[in-house]
Write a protein that holds these residues in place. Sequence first.
Motif, PDB file in Angstrom:
ATOM      1  N   ILE A 360     148.671  19.564 134.135  1.00 29.75           N
ATOM      2  CA  ILE A 360     149.176  18.193 134.198  1.00 29.75           C
ATOM      3  C   ILE A 360     148.207  17.298 134.960  1.00 29.75           C
ATOM      4  N   LEU A 361     147.427  17.871 135.874  1.00 32.32           N
ATOM      5  CA  LEU A 361     146.443  17.076 136.622  1.00 32.32           C
ATOM      6  C   LEU A 361     145.325  16.552 135.721  1.00 32.32           C
ATOM      7  N   PRO A 362     144.630  17.401 134.942  1.00 31.00           N
ATOM      8  CA  PRO A 362     143.628  16.837 134.017  1.00 31.00           C
ATOM      9  C   PRO A 362     144.247  15.912 132.970  1.00 31.00           C
ATOM     10  N   ILE A 363     145.494  16.159 132.583  1.00 32.73           N
ATOM     11  CA  ILE A 363     146.152  15.248 131.643  1.00 32.73           C
ATOM     12  C   ILE A 363     146.235  13.851 132.240  1.00 32.73           C
ATOM     13  N   PHE A 364     146.642  13.759 133.503  1.00 28.51           N
ATOM     14  CA  PHE A 364     146.749  12.455 134.145  1.00 28.51           C
ATOM     15  C   PHE A 364     145.383  11.819 134.381  1.00 28.51           C
ATOM     16  N   ILE A 365     144.382  12.631 134.681  1.00 32.28           N
ATOM     17  CA  ILE A 365     143.032  12.081 134.853  1.00 32.28           C
ATOM     18  C   ILE A 365     142.561  11.446 133.551  1.00 32.28           C
ATOM     19  N   ILE A 366     142.823  12.113 132.437  1.00 32.06           N
ATOM     20  CA  ILE A 366     142.446  11.570 131.128  1.00 32.06           C
ATOM     21  C   ILE A 366     143.199  10.270 130.848  1.00 32.06           C
ATOM     22  N   ILE A 367     144.519  10.286 131.044  1.00 30.83           N
ATOM     23  CA  ILE A 367     145.331   9.096 130.759  1.00 30.83           C
ATOM     24  C   ILE A 367     144.889   7.916 131.625  1.00 30.83           C
ATOM     25  N   SER A 368     144.750   8.173 132.935  1.00 29.95           N
ATOM     26  CA  SER A 368     144.408   7.098 133.862  1.00 29.95           C
ATOM     27  C   SER A 368     143.018   6.531 133.588  1.00 29.95           C
ATOM     28  N   SER A 369     142.040   7.399 133.339  1.00 27.27           N
ATOM     29  CA  SER A 369     140.660   6.950 133.144  1.00 27.27           C
ATOM     30  C   SER A 369     140.511   6.119 131.879  1.00 27.27           C
ATOM     31  N   PHE A 370     141.133   6.549 130.796  1.00 26.30           N
ATOM     32  CA  PHE A 370     140.980   5.786 129.550  1.00 26.30           C
ATOM     33  C   PHE A 370     141.814   4.512 129.562  1.00 26.30           C
ATOM     34  N   SER A 371     142.929   4.533 130.282  1.00 24.97           N
ATOM     35  CA  SER A 371     143.677   3.289 130.465  1.00 24.97           C
ATOM     36  C   SER A 371     142.848   2.284 131.253  1.00 24.97           C
ATOM     37  N   LEU A 372     142.136   2.778 132.277  1.00 29.20           N
ATOM     38  CA  LEU A 372     141.242   1.941 133.071  1.00 29.20           C
ATOM     39  C   LEU A 372     140.074   1.436 132.230  1.00 29.20           C
ATOM     40  N   MET A 373     139.503   2.312 131.398  1.00 28.71           N
ATOM     41  CA  MET A 373     138.372   1.921 130.555  1.00 28.71           C
ATOM     42  C   MET A 373     138.769   0.807 129.588  1.00 28.71           C
ATOM     43  N   LYS A 374     139.965   0.930 129.033  1.00 29.52           N
ATOM     44  CA  LYS A 374     140.430  -0.121 128.119  1.00 29.52           C
ATOM     45  C   LYS A 374     140.522  -1.458 128.841  1.00 29.52           C
ATOM     46  N   GLN A 375     140.994  -1.413 130.082  1.00 30.07           N
ATOM     47  CA  GLN A 375     141.185  -2.643 130.847  1.00 30.07           C
ATOM     48  C   GLN A 375     139.868  -3.222 131.367  1.00 30.07           C
ATOM     49  N   LYS A 376     138.987  -2.383 131.857  1.00 29.10           N
ATOM     50  CA  LYS A 376     137.805  -2.861 132.582  1.00 29.10           C
ATOM     51  C   LYS A 376     136.528  -2.848 131.746  1.00 29.10           C
ATOM     52  N   HIS A 377     136.420  -1.899 130.813  1.00 31.00           N
ATOM     53  CA  HIS A 377     135.207  -1.788 130.000  1.00 31.00           C
ATOM     54  C   HIS A 377     135.614  -1.654 128.526  1.00 31.00           C
ATOM     55  N   TYR A 378     136.186  -2.734 128.003  1.00 28.95           N
ATOM     56  CA  TYR A 378     136.785  -2.709 126.672  1.00 28.95           C
ATOM     57  C   TYR A 378     135.755  -2.424 125.586  1.00 28.95           C
ATOM     58  N   ARG A 379     134.555  -2.980 125.711  1.00 33.43           N
ATOM     59  CA  ARG A 379     133.527  -2.756 124.688  1.00 33.43           C
ATOM     60  C   ARG A 379     133.142  -1.278 124.626  1.00 33.43           C
ATOM     61  N   LEU A 380     133.030  -0.653 125.788  1.00 33.23           N
ATOM     62  CA  LEU A 380     132.751   0.783 125.811  1.00 33.23           C
ATOM     63  C   LEU A 380     133.922   1.558 125.204  1.00 33.23           C
ATOM     64  N   PHE A 381     135.128   1.128 125.539  1.00 34.22           N
ATOM     65  CA  PHE A 381     136.340   1.769 125.028  1.00 34.22           C
ATOM     66  C   PHE A 381     136.371   1.744 123.505  1.00 34.22           C
ATOM     67  N   LYS A 382     135.898   0.650 122.914  1.00 33.98           N
ATOM     68  CA  LYS A 382     135.935   0.480 121.462  1.00 33.98           C
ATOM     69  C   LYS A 382     134.632   0.901 120.777  1.00 33.98           C
ATOM     70  N   SER A 383     133.671   1.377 121.534  1.00 31.81           N
ATOM     71  CA  SER A 383     132.356   1.697 120.993  1.00 31.81           C
ATOM     72  C   SER A 383     132.415   2.799 119.939  1.00 31.81           C
TER      73      SER A 383
END
Length: 704
Positions: A360-383
Amino acid sequence: MPDQKATSTRFKLIGTVIFIFTLFIIAWYFNYPEILLKKPQSIHFPRQADCASLALNYYQSDMDFFHPEIHNLTSDDGTSGKCAPSELPFLYYLVAILYKMFGYHDFIYRIINTLIFFLGLFYFFRLLYVLLNDIFWSVSLPLILLSSPVIAYYANNYLTNTSALAFVIMAWFYFINYYIHGQHKNLYLSALFFFLAGAFKITGLFSLLSLAIIFTLEGLNIIRCHQDGRRIFGNGLKRIIPYIPGVIIIFLWIVYAHRYNQIHDCYYFSTRSFPIWDMNTEATRNVIKAVVKIWFTQYFSIWIYFFLIILFIYMLVNRLSAHPLLFYTIMFLIPIVLLYVLMQFFMLKDHDYYTINIYILPIFIIISSFSLMKQKHYRLFKSLILKSLFFCFVIYHLWYAKSKLDERYNNKENIYYMLHDYYEITPFLEQNGILLKDTVISISGETQLPLYLMNRKGWIEHIETQFGEGEKILYNRDSTGIQHSIDKGAKYMIVRDLEELIVKPYLQSYATNLVGRFNKIHIFDLVNKNPNFTIPERKILQSILCDAEQVTNDSKDYLSFSDSLLFEFGITQSDETSWSGKYSAKLNPSHPFGMTITLPQVKTGESFAIEVKYSGVPEKGLIIASALTSDVFYYNENTIIPDTVPGWYNISAEFFVPGEMDGKEMKIYLWYTGNDSAYFDDFKITRYSSYSFVNKVTEGHRDK
C-alpha cells in the motif's frame, strides 16, 4: 456542459473497457487459466495447504464458522484439528459455501481470490482516473503492482493477503470520493472495505491507522488535509463511527482465536509477533542475507525500486504542492511499515507474503506523485515520449513477473514434483477401502499438504515447538511418536516412498502389512499387522573411514583408514583432543571445512549412511553431501545425539542419490558454522547399492 459530461463518461467507459481487456490479456500471459487448476504447491505450499484445508474442513463438517479445523490433528493432545487463524475466516467460509453449491474443486478457491484481487486493481484504475482523468496513466500504473513477482504469484493463490490488499484499495477509492464529494455513503463503503481488509489480514489496517493519526492531528489543529484548509472529518467523532465496529470485530476475533487455540492446546497458527529485538546478531544477519539474496528481486525488480525512489524524491521536493491527504498518509505509513518490519523481522527470512500489505505504501507513492505531476508539471504528465517510455517499462516488468512466476512453478524444487503421487492418490484410497473418516500417519515431511491432497485427517512428521515457550513435542519422529498416533486412532501409515523406511528404521516394525501401492507411495495397515511385506538388507558397495590419524607428507590431505583414499583439508589435523586415537580434525572460522572426499559417478538409487564424532556446540557441526555445484544437489539434514564419551556427540545423515545426480561426482564433507573451534573424528561413510524390494500385496488390493 452536458456535452462535457457525456464526453467524460464516454472516455471513462473506454478506459474501463481497455483496462478490463488488459487484465484478461495479462491473466492469459501469466498462464492463470492453467494455474487455476493447480492444487497447493510451489513456494510456501504449507500455508497454501493450511488455507485450503480450513475451507475444505468447513465444507465437510457442519459449517460452524466459530470452530475452524484443519487436517493435521495436533490439537487437543493430538486428537483434533481444531485450530483458528488470526484472520477472520471469511474467505475460507465463502469458498466452503461455493463447494456446497458446486462441489469441491480447488479452482473455485483460486478463482475467488483472483477475482477479488482483480477487482482491487480495477478500483486502483478507477481511483487513478478520478484523480488524473487520463486513460493511459490510469490503465498502466496499476500494472506496476501486478509486475511484482510476489503479487503476481499470490494474486491467484490460496492466501488471503492479496485479497486484503485489494480491499484496502477499494476502501481508499471510496474514502477519496468522500474527501472530494463529501457523500456519506462513500464514507460507509470505505469503512466496510477497511473492515474486510483487516478481517482478511490485520496488516490490511496499516493505512487506516495512518488515517487515524491524520484524524487525531487534525483534531489537535496540527495539520489540515483539505487543500482549502477544512478538516476531512468535519464533525469530528461522528465521522469515524462507521469505522469503529469493524475494528472492534477484528480485534474480538483475534482474542477469540487466541482463546480458541488455548482451549484446544493448538500451536499450529501463530497469533504473535517475532520482533528483531528477540533475535541475536547471527539470526538478524541471516534474515538480512535471505531478504537480499532471495526475496529482494521478488518483491520488485531493481528498476521498480529506482522508479519508486525517484517518485518519492520528486514528491518530497515538491511537498508544498503535493496533495495533503496523500502526502500525510505516506508520511505516517512509513513509520507504521517500519515498525511492522521490526516486529515481524524473523518471519521475513522465509515468508515473502508477509510483505504483501506493505505494498500500500508504493501504491500511495505512485498515486501522490502522478497527482502532483498533473498539477505541477502538466506538459510532462501529458508527454507522449514519457508515456511511450513508460509503456515499454511496464511491458518489460510484466515479462519480468512472468519469468519469476514460471520459475516458481517450474522449478525442480516445487513440492509438486517431490509429492506428485499425492496429487492423484485420492481415488485410489477410496477404491481400496481407506475411507474419509479413517485417520492416517503421513510419512512425507513436516507439512500437512499430503493430508490435504489425500483429504484424510491424521498426523504428520512434526516437531511442535510451542513457539519456543514450552517443551518440544515430537510427532512421528520416532517409534514412540508413531505409537502415540496409533493410540490416538491412526489406522494406516502412508509412506512417500520406500526410501523413507531405510533412512527411518523406526518405521520398519510398523510397515508389515502392505494394503496397497500407488506408484512410489506405500500404504500400511496399522490395525491388521498380519505380515505380507519385508525389507531386504542393502548391499554395501563401499565402507570408508577417515580417523584423522594419517595425512599425506605435505599435510594437504587425510588418508582413509584402510584403502588410502584422500580427504581434503589435512591441514586441520589436531592433537588437542580426539574421540579415538591421537588426532581429530579441528575446524574454526579460519578453516570451517574438513575431511572432504569426492566420489566419482554415483548412481540413482544408491544410498549413503554417514556419521562422525563431534565435540563442539550442538547443531553447529554439519555433514554435507553436495554435487560439485550445490544448485544440482545439496543435502544437509543431520541427526545429532550425545555420545557415550562425555563432551562428544554423534552426527549422522542418511540419504538416497536422486535422479539428477546419476553419473555425477558427489562431495561429502564436514562443515563447522560456529565462531570458535570444534573437533571431528572418525568420519565414516557407508555406500549402498541400489535396492529392490520383494513383497506381496494382500489379495483384493491393487498396485498402480
